[in-house]
Structure formats: structure tokens, C-alpha cells
Design a protein around this motif. Structure first.
Motif, short mmCIF file in Angstrom:
data_model
loop_
_atom_site.label_atom_id
_atom_site.label_comp_id
_atom_site.label_asym_id
_atom_site.label_seq_id
_atom_site.Cartn_x
_atom_site.Cartn_y
_atom_site.Cartn_z
N LYS A 160 0.84 -1.20 0.00
CA LYS A 160 0.00 0.00 0.00
C LYS A 160 0.88 1.25 0.00
O LYS A 160 0.59 2.22 -0.71
N ALA A 161 1.96 1.23 0.76
CA ALA A 161 2.88 2.37 0.81
C ALA A 161 3.46 2.65 -0.58
O ALA A 161 3.54 3.80 -1.01
N ARG A 162 3.85 1.59 -1.28
CA ARG A 162 4.37 1.76 -2.65
C ARG A 162 3.30 2.35 -3.56
O ARG A 162 3.57 3.25 -4.35
N GLN A 163 2.07 1.84 -3.46
CA GLN A 163 0.96 2.35 -4.27
C GLN A 163 0.72 3.83 -4.01
O GLN A 163 0.35 4.58 -4.91
N LEU A 164 0.92 4.25 -2.77
CA LEU A 164 0.71 5.65 -2.40
C LEU A 164 1.91 6.54 -2.76
O LEU A 164 1.87 7.74 -2.54
N GLY A 165 2.96 5.95 -3.29
CA GLY A 165 4.11 6.72 -3.74
C GLY A 165 5.19 6.96 -2.70
O GLY A 165 6.11 7.75 -2.92
N PHE A 166 5.13 6.26 -1.57
CA PHE A 166 6.19 6.41 -0.57
C PHE A 166 7.46 5.73 -1.09
O PHE A 166 7.39 4.69 -1.74
N GLU A 167 8.59 6.33 -0.78
CA GLU A 167 9.89 5.81 -1.23
C GLU A 167 10.60 5.01 -0.16
O GLU A 167 11.42 4.15 -0.46
N LYS A 168 10.29 5.31 1.11
CA LYS A 168 10.92 4.62 2.23
C LYS A 168 9.88 4.39 3.32
O LYS A 168 8.87 5.10 3.38
N CYS A 169 10.16 3.41 4.16
CA CYS A 169 9.29 3.13 5.30
C CYS A 169 10.15 3.09 6.56
O CYS A 169 11.18 2.41 6.61
N TYR A 170 9.73 3.80 7.56
CA TYR A 170 10.43 3.96 8.83
C TYR A 170 9.63 3.26 9.92
O TYR A 170 8.40 3.16 9.83
N LEU A 171 10.31 2.79 10.94
CA LEU A 171 9.60 2.27 12.11
C LEU A 171 10.45 2.47 13.35
O LEU A 171 11.67 2.67 13.26
N GLU A 172 9.78 2.43 14.47
CA GLU A 172 10.44 2.50 15.77
C GLU A 172 10.02 1.29 16.59
O GLU A 172 8.88 0.84 16.50
N THR A 173 10.95 0.77 17.36
CA THR A 173 10.66 -0.40 18.18
C THR A 173 11.49 -0.34 19.46
O THR A 173 12.16 0.66 19.73
N LEU A 174 11.46 -1.42 20.20
CA LEU A 174 12.17 -1.51 21.48
C LEU A 174 13.10 -2.72 21.47
O LEU A 174 12.83 -3.71 20.77
N PRO A 175 14.18 -2.68 22.26
CA PRO A 175 15.16 -3.76 22.24
C PRO A 175 14.59 -5.14 22.58
O PRO A 175 15.01 -6.13 22.02
N TYR A 176 13.61 -5.21 23.47
CA TYR A 176 13.13 -6.51 23.89
C TYR A 176 12.03 -7.06 22.99
O TYR A 176 11.51 -8.14 23.25
N MET A 177 11.71 -6.40 21.91
CA MET A 177 10.77 -6.95 20.92
C MET A 177 11.60 -7.67 19.84
O MET A 177 11.63 -7.30 18.67
N LYS A 178 12.29 -8.72 20.29
CA LYS A 178 13.27 -9.42 19.45
C LYS A 178 12.65 -10.08 18.22
O LYS A 178 13.20 -10.00 17.13
N ASN A 179 11.52 -10.74 18.38
CA ASN A 179 10.90 -11.41 17.23
C ASN A 179 10.45 -10.41 16.19
O ASN A 179 10.59 -10.65 14.99
N ALA A 180 9.94 -9.29 16.63
CA ALA A 180 9.52 -8.24 15.69
C ALA A 180 10.75 -7.71 14.94
O ALA A 180 10.71 -7.57 13.71
N ARG A 181 11.83 -7.44 15.65
CA ARG A 181 13.04 -6.92 15.00
C ARG A 181 13.60 -7.93 13.99
O ARG A 181 14.06 -7.55 12.91
#
Length: 163
Positions: A109-130
Motif C-alpha cells: 500500500k505504501a508503494r501504491q501511495l508513492g512512498f519511497e521509504k518506510c520507517y519504524l520504531e521499536t524496542l530492544p526486547y521486541m526481538k521477534n519483531a526486529r
């Protein structure tokens, strides 16, 4: 056998997805201040993402929401960078590949909307997500981008959507 569906959020989903997100944040011991826990948008997710250049998806097992994720323009930047936001799953949804599926839905969806990059923020103990973020091409950053207000999240990642 349950049927799992990824679909765009609807107005009547607000209560269920807010509850899931808060429960997951409590489960992982995430600070309530400086994280998604205190976001005013949490109780009005449909309204928050029902704007141009944004989308939020939920995954359901028949009629119950078991997780979700969304994308939106990264605040305080003029670049075409979206932010992957509020990607959380109830315990029954974890380890089944739903994270990969809903993230790919968001990134497409981000590509369809014309975004060039995707950013995220997370936490150190969310290991599986990282681990999942790295697997799909997110790279670690040394400092945050934009201004999300999530100052307790101290790990930042970026993916080039043109690759």
C-alpha cells in the motif's frame, strides 16, 4: 477451521484493536509514557487512518480481531517516508506468519501511495519483531527520523521501498 482475513479497518473495530494494542504493550512491559500506549489515536484508529496517504489493516479470525498494522506519512518530514505503525498481535496470532503478511500488505500500500521509504520504531526486547523487520529488508539507524512522540522507543529502522 478458522478463516483468517486481512482487511482495512472499519469504524466498529476501534475498541477491539485498541484493547489488543494496550494488552500487548502491558504484556511486554512497555512504558506507558512515550509509546503508542498513550497515543490519542489508539481509541479512534479508523478515523486516524481514514485519510489520504494512510491505511490501517486488521487481521481477523472469523469475527475477532487478532492483530493489526498501519502506515502513514512520517510526521515532520517532507520526504516521501511513511511510518509502519501500531503493528501488534494478540498471543494467539503470533508465530503463524501473520506479521509477514500484514507487513507486506502495508508495504505494498505504501508503494501504491508513492512512498519511497518506510520507517519504524521499536524496542530492544521486541526481538521477534526486529528479526521480522530485518528479514523483510529494514535496516537499523543510529538516530530517529521525523517526530513520532515515541521517545521511549529507542530502536529505529528504515526500508527502501524502491528495492
Amino acid at each position: 477451521m478458522k478463516t483468517y482475513t486481512i482487511r482495512e479497518i472499519q469504524a466498529n473495530d476501534n475498541e477491539q484493536i485498541a484493547k489488543i494494542i494496550r494488552e500487548v504493550l502491558i504484556e511486554f512491559g512497555v512504558p506507558k509514557v512515550g509509546t503508542a500506549y498513550e497515543d490519542t489515536a489508539l481509541d479512534i484508529m479508523f478515523e486516524t487512518y481514514n485519510i489520504p496517504d494512510a491505511a490501517y489493516y486488521v487481521i481477523t479470525d472469523d469475527s475477532n480481531i487478532i492483530g493489526g498494522a498501519g502506515i502513514m506519512q512520517l510526521q515532520n518530514t517532507t520526504e516521501k517516508i511513511c511510518e509502519l505503525q501500531k503493528m501488534y498481535f494478540s498471543p494467539i496470532a503470533r508465530g503463524k506468519g501473520f506479521g509477514s503478511k500484514i507487513m507486506e500488505t502495508c508495504l505494498e500500500k505504501a508503494r501504491q501511495l508513492g512512498f519511497e521509504k518506510c520507517y519504524l520504531e521499536t524496542l530492544p526486547y521486541m526481538k521477534n519483531a526486529r528479526k521480522l523487520y530485518h528479514k523483510v529488508g529494514f535496516e537499523s539507524l543510529n538516530a530517529p527520523l521525523g517526530d513520532t512522540g515515541h521517545y521511549s522507543c529507542n530502536m529505529w529502522m528504515l526500508k527502501d521501498l524502491k528495492k
